[in-house]
Design a protein around this motif. Structure first.
Motif, PDB file in Angstrom:
ATOM      1  N   ALA A 198      39.127  42.102  39.621  1.00 22.14           N
ATOM      2  CA  ALA A 198      39.140  40.682  39.280  1.00 22.14           C
ATOM      3  C   ALA A 198      40.494  40.105  39.653  1.00 22.14           C
ATOM      4  O   ALA A 198      41.530  40.747  39.454  1.00 22.14           O
ATOM      5  CB  ALA A 198      38.888  40.484  37.790  1.00 22.14           C
ATOM      6  N   SER A 199      40.468  38.912  40.204  1.00 18.20           N
ATOM      7  CA  SER A 199      41.718  38.213  40.473  1.00 18.20           C
ATOM      8  C   SER A 199      41.736  36.952  39.638  1.00 18.20           C
ATOM      9  O   SER A 199      40.708  36.313  39.406  1.00 18.20           O
ATOM     10  CB  SER A 199      41.863  37.878  41.964  1.00 18.20           C
ATOM     11  N   ASN A 241      39.406  33.864  39.054  1.00 18.94           N
ATOM     12  CA  ASN A 241      39.097  33.309  40.369  1.00 18.94           C
ATOM     13  C   ASN A 241      38.021  34.055  41.139  1.00 18.94           C
ATOM     14  O   ASN A 241      37.207  33.445  41.818  1.00 18.94           O
ATOM     15  CB  ASN A 241      40.361  33.271  41.236  1.00 18.94           C
ATOM     16  N   ASP A 242      38.012  35.381  41.065  1.00 19.00           N
ATOM     17  CA  ASP A 242      37.070  36.138  41.873  1.00 19.00           C
ATOM     18  C   ASP A 242      36.842  37.518  41.268  1.00 19.00           C
ATOM     19  O   ASP A 242      37.725  38.058  40.588  1.00 19.00           O
ATOM     20  CB  ASP A 242      37.600  36.290  43.303  1.00 19.00           C
ATOM     21  N   VAL A 243      35.669  38.069  41.497  1.00 15.73           N
ATOM     22  CA  VAL A 243      35.336  39.437  41.104  1.00 15.73           C
ATOM     23  C   VAL A 243      34.635  40.108  42.277  1.00 15.73           C
ATOM     24  O   VAL A 243      33.831  39.477  42.967  1.00 15.73           O
ATOM     25  CB  VAL A 243      34.432  39.486  39.851  1.00 15.73           C
ATOM     26  N   VAL A 244      34.951  41.379  42.523  1.00 17.76           N
ATOM     27  CA  VAL A 244      34.324  42.132  43.607  1.00 17.76           C
ATOM     28  C   VAL A 244      34.191  43.595  43.196  1.00 17.76           C
ATOM     29  O   VAL A 244      34.883  44.060  42.296  1.00 17.76           O
ATOM     30  CB  VAL A 244      35.113  42.048  44.940  1.00 17.76           C
ATOM     31  N   SER A 249      29.505  38.811  42.287  1.00 17.07           N
ATOM     32  CA  SER A 249      29.427  39.716  43.424  1.00 17.07           C
ATOM     33  C   SER A 249      28.306  40.722  43.165  1.00 17.07           C
ATOM     34  O   SER A 249      28.035  41.071  42.017  1.00 17.07           O
ATOM     35  CB  SER A 249      30.767  40.441  43.597  1.00 17.07           C
ATOM     36  N   THR A 278      29.641  39.256  37.164  1.00 15.34           N
ATOM     37  CA  THR A 278      29.884  37.819  37.075  1.00 15.34           C
ATOM     38  C   THR A 278      31.144  37.564  36.264  1.00 15.34           C
ATOM     39  O   THR A 278      31.427  38.261  35.291  1.00 15.34           O
ATOM     40  CB  THR A 278      28.707  37.078  36.398  1.00 15.34           C
ATOM     41  N   SER A 333      31.744  31.479  37.123  1.00 19.83           N
ATOM     42  CA  SER A 333      32.793  30.977  38.015  1.00 19.83           C
ATOM     43  C   SER A 333      32.892  31.801  39.296  1.00 19.83           C
ATOM     44  O   SER A 333      33.411  31.329  40.299  1.00 19.83           O
ATOM     45  CB  SER A 333      34.143  30.960  37.305  1.00 19.83           C
ATOM     46  N   CYS A 334      32.394  33.053  39.254  1.00 19.65           N
ATOM     47  CA  CYS A 334      32.404  33.911  40.429  1.00 19.65           C
ATOM     48  C   CYS A 334      31.412  35.050  40.202  1.00 19.65           C
ATOM     49  O   CYS A 334      31.091  35.375  39.062  1.00 19.65           O
ATOM     50  CB  CYS A 334      33.808  34.452  40.700  1.00 19.65           C
TER      51      CYS A 334
END
Length: 86
Positions: free
Chosen positions: A69-70, A56-59, A16, A26, A13-14
């Motif tokens: 992670a968000s 929603n997102d990983v960075v 970086s 991931t 799903s996300c």
């Protein structure tokens, strides 16, 4: 190592790539787990339970020492983990 049960599909799903290029992170759904991989050989270094109902997102942090992670668990959530050595 992490084996996905044969009858349970997951999707990325996300994702970086770390600033130093050594790691890939991931976010996978529907189980909302976070995977940290070594980019040179694809070895899985860690599987993290995100604790989010929706990921929603990983960075990575600029120094590649932390991942963020968000997601959502009713309300919006931001979680931070130390990246494992490896």
């Amino acid at each position: 190592e992490y084996d996905i049960p044969p009858n349970q599909r997951q999707r990325v799903s996300c994702m970086s790539i770390s600033p130093d290029g050594k790691l890939v992170i991931t976010g996978m759904t529907p189980f909302n787990k976070i995977f940290i991989w070594r980019s040179i050989d694809g070895k899985n270094l860690s599987v993290i339970e995100s604790g989010c109902a929706v990921l929603n997102d990983v960075v990575f942090s600029p120094d590649s020492l932390y991942c963020v992670a968000s997601g959502a668990v009713g309300n919006k959530v931001l979680k931070i983990w130390a990246v494992p050595k490896g």
